[in-house]
Design a protein around this motif. Structure first.
Motif, PDB file in Angstrom:
ATOM      1  N   UNK A   1      51.615 -37.911 -27.649  1.00 52.75           N
ATOM      2  CA  UNK A   1      52.361 -37.249 -29.074  1.00 52.75           C
ATOM      3  C   UNK A   1      53.138 -36.938 -29.530  1.00 52.75           C
ATOM      4  N   UNK A   2      53.825 -35.836 -28.365  1.00 54.46           N
ATOM      5  CA  UNK A   2      54.526 -34.447 -27.972  1.00 54.46           C
ATOM      6  C   UNK A   2      56.175 -35.187 -28.710  1.00 54.46           C
ATOM      7  N   UNK A   3      55.991 -36.425 -29.199  1.00 49.34           N
ATOM      8  CA  UNK A   3      57.981 -36.951 -29.754  1.00 49.34           C
ATOM      9  C   UNK A   3      57.852 -37.216 -31.546  1.00 49.34           C
ATOM     10  N   UNK A   4      56.071 -36.461 -31.717  1.00 49.11           N
ATOM     11  CA  UNK A   4      56.103 -36.570 -33.539  1.00 49.11           C
ATOM     12  C   UNK A   4      56.607 -35.242 -34.036  1.00 49.11           C
ATOM     13  N   UNK A   5      56.925 -35.089 -35.087  1.00 52.74           N
ATOM     14  CA  UNK A   5      57.111 -33.497 -35.988  1.00 52.74           C
ATOM     15  C   UNK A   5      55.687 -33.088 -36.056  1.00 52.74           C
ATOM     16  N   UNK A   6      55.892 -31.430 -35.582  1.00 54.67           N
ATOM     17  CA  UNK A   6      55.241 -30.570 -35.882  1.00 54.67           C
ATOM     18  C   UNK A   6      54.830 -29.714 -37.288  1.00 54.67           C
ATOM     19  N   UNK A   7      55.098 -29.907 -37.877  1.00 56.85           N
ATOM     20  CA  UNK A   7      55.576 -29.472 -38.924  1.00 56.85           C
ATOM     21  C   UNK A   7      56.241 -29.820 -40.191  1.00 56.85           C
ATOM     22  N   UNK A   8      56.759 -29.287 -41.470  1.00 61.24           N
ATOM     23  CA  UNK A   8      57.318 -29.922 -42.548  1.00 61.24           C
ATOM     24  C   UNK A   8      58.397 -30.725 -41.424  1.00 61.24           C
ATOM     25  N   UNK A   9      58.160 -32.094 -41.960  1.00 63.38           N
ATOM     26  CA  UNK A   9      59.832 -33.079 -42.219  1.00 63.38           C
ATOM     27  C   UNK A   9      60.147 -33.662 -43.350  1.00 63.38           C
ATOM     28  N   UNK A  10      60.638 -34.810 -43.428  1.00 71.05           N
ATOM     29  CA  UNK A  10      61.294 -35.506 -44.353  1.00 71.05           C
ATOM     30  C   UNK A  10      61.034 -36.705 -43.733  1.00 71.05           C
ATOM     31  N   UNK A  11      60.452 -37.502 -44.606  1.00 77.14           N
ATOM     32  CA  UNK A  11      59.842 -38.571 -44.573  1.00 77.14           C
ATOM     33  C   UNK A  11      61.566 -39.580 -44.773  1.00 77.14           C
ATOM     34  N   UNK A  12      61.729 -41.455 -43.490  1.00 76.92           N
ATOM     35  CA  UNK A  12      62.874 -41.660 -44.289  1.00 76.92           C
ATOM     36  C   UNK A  12      62.242 -42.730 -44.506  1.00 76.92           C
ATOM     37  N   UNK A  13      62.997 -43.876 -45.126  1.00 82.02           N
ATOM     38  CA  UNK A  13      62.521 -44.501 -46.810  1.00 82.02           C
ATOM     39  C   UNK A  13      62.637 -45.273 -46.246  1.00 82.02           C
ATOM     40  N   UNK A  14      63.092 -45.791 -45.004  1.00 78.03           N
ATOM     41  CA  UNK A  14      63.369 -47.693 -44.350  1.00 78.03           C
ATOM     42  C   UNK A  14      62.469 -48.132 -43.336  1.00 78.03           C
ATOM     43  N   UNK A  15      61.116 -49.011 -43.753  1.00 73.36           N
ATOM     44  CA  UNK A  15      60.283 -49.070 -42.784  1.00 73.36           C
ATOM     45  C   UNK A  15      60.964 -50.360 -41.660  1.00 73.36           C
ATOM     46  N   UNK A  16      59.879 -50.262 -40.627  1.00 76.70           N
ATOM     47  CA  UNK A  16      60.420 -50.997 -39.743  1.00 76.70           C
ATOM     48  C   UNK A  16      61.088 -52.728 -39.394  1.00 76.70           C
ATOM     49  N   UNK A  17      59.782 -53.130 -40.584  1.00 72.74           N
ATOM     50  CA  UNK A  17      59.894 -54.715 -40.783  1.00 72.74           C
ATOM     51  C   UNK A  17      60.568 -54.880 -42.173  1.00 72.74           C
ATOM     52  N   UNK A  18      60.979 -53.635 -42.972  1.00 73.29           N
ATOM     53  CA  UNK A  18      62.353 -54.212 -43.831  1.00 73.29           C
ATOM     54  C   UNK A  18      63.842 -54.252 -43.025  1.00 73.29           C
ATOM     55  N   UNK A  19      63.861 -52.871 -41.945  1.00 76.35           N
ATOM     56  CA  UNK A  19      64.932 -52.291 -41.257  1.00 76.35           C
ATOM     57  C   UNK A  19      65.274 -54.110 -40.429  1.00 76.35           C
ATOM     58  N   UNK A  20      64.245 -54.551 -39.928  1.00 78.66           N
ATOM     59  CA  UNK A  20      63.970 -55.709 -38.988  1.00 78.66           C
ATOM     60  C   UNK A  20      64.679 -57.172 -39.499  1.00 78.66           C
ATOM     61  N   UNK A  21      64.493 -56.677 -40.561  1.00 81.56           N
ATOM     62  CA  UNK A  21      64.684 -58.022 -41.870  1.00 81.56           C
ATOM     63  C   UNK A  21      66.009 -58.252 -42.092  1.00 81.56           C
ATOM     64  N   UNK A  22      66.617 -56.767 -42.691  1.00 83.59           N
ATOM     65  CA  UNK A  22      67.544 -56.532 -43.132  1.00 83.59           C
ATOM     66  C   UNK A  22      68.638 -56.967 -42.182  1.00 83.59           C
ATOM     67  N   UNK A  23      68.329 -56.837 -41.020  1.00 88.56           N
ATOM     68  CA  UNK A  23      69.137 -56.821 -39.632  1.00 88.56           C
ATOM     69  C   UNK A  23      69.150 -58.389 -38.298  1.00 88.56           C
ATOM     70  N   UNK A  24      68.789 -59.137 -39.346  1.00 88.73           N
ATOM     71  CA  UNK A  24      68.920 -60.480 -38.999  1.00 88.73           C
ATOM     72  C   UNK A  24      69.110 -61.713 -40.224  1.00 88.73           C
TER      73      UNK A  24
END
Length: 260
Positions: free
Chosen positions: A237-260
């Motif tokens: 879990x050390x790679x996870x954000x620990x405070x406030x952060x901006x959430x990127x909009x693109x979900x993995x499944x959407x990214x995967x479909x767009x790249x296929x």
């Protein structure tokens, strides 16, 4: 054309302009009408030696550092990122650059994280060098990108297997990261928020599982072997954000479909 807010046109130099993030940065900035200077060895500029930096920074208000060195070696990474940061700072000071935006990795400066990863140790050294310099620096810390899962598929292969560590992260699309960095680079000089600007993906995911999904989407017969690493920064879990952060909009499944 973007301006500094005082009637002056904004001119931005992008270091590593032909790389995975840098090329996207150039596109996003130009779409906003910004005068972009592409800085890379392809353009005859070497940030490691310092050759060509002064000319590239002439008339530039903001420098964005997207430099990348594909190496697992701690020694090479620390040397590269320390040396380039020193050269960029010196050239920026000589040419009157108002601000540097440095793209770094989420939590890379944490010793618990970079002790396991030589590249992250290099990024930690880069941050220390910039923070000690004479030019104001904005740090943009990004979580891992979906594209990293693609890279991991080819990094360690054993016969028909691709061996991928079970890294827990909030990954995002590199294009979302580039858009976020572009926005930070265009903040009015002097108005940038203190501390890091942080961006991470919409969900906590396992990069080995993402690599498996990419492999299946490609229809490859290669099997992906997930290697658990629960007692390291990769899996605890050390790679996870620990405070406030901006959430990127693109979900993995959407990214995967767009790249296929």
């Amino acid at each position: 054309m973007e301006s500094t807010g005082a009637g002056e046109r904004r001119k931005v130099a992008v270091l590593g302009a032909t790389g995975q993030l840098g090329a996207r940065m150039v596109t996003h900035l130009r779409q906003k009408g910004v005068d972009v200077v592409e800085v890379s060895r392809r353009q005859g500029v070497d940030a490691y030696s310092g050759d060509g930096l002064d000319a590239a920074f002439d008339g530039v208000s903001t420098v964005v550092d997207c430099l990348h060195l594909p190496t697992p070696s701690r020694k090479r990474a620390v040397d590269f990122f320390t040396t380039t940061a020193r050269n960029v700072l010196a050239a920026a000071q000589r040419t009157g650059v108002s601000r540097i935006v440095c793209v770094t990795i989420l939590n890379a400066r944490d010793p618990e994280v970079h002790r396991w990863l030589g590249y992250y140790a290099g990024k930690a050294a880069q941050e220390r060098t910039y923070r000690a310099g004479p030019v104001p620096v904005t740090f943009v810390a990004s979580a891992q990108w979906y594209e990293l899962a693609e890279t991991l598929l080819s990094q360690l292969r054993l016969g028909p297997l691709s061996v991928v560590p079970g890294m827990r992260s909030r990954p995002l699309a590199a294009d979302d990261a580039a858009a976020f960095v572009a926005d930070r680079a265009l903040e009015p000089i002097g108005a940038a928020t203190s501390g890091d600007a942080v961006i991470a993906g919409p969900e906590v995911r396992d990069l080995a599982e993402l690599a498996r999904a990419i492999n299946e989407r490609r229809g490859e017969r290669r099997k992906v072997l997930r290697v658990p690493v629960p007692f390291t920064a990769l899996g605890n879990g050390s790679l996870l954000p620990r405070g406030e952060f901006t959430t990127a909009p693109t979900r993995f499944e959407d990214w995967l479909r767009a790249g296929s």
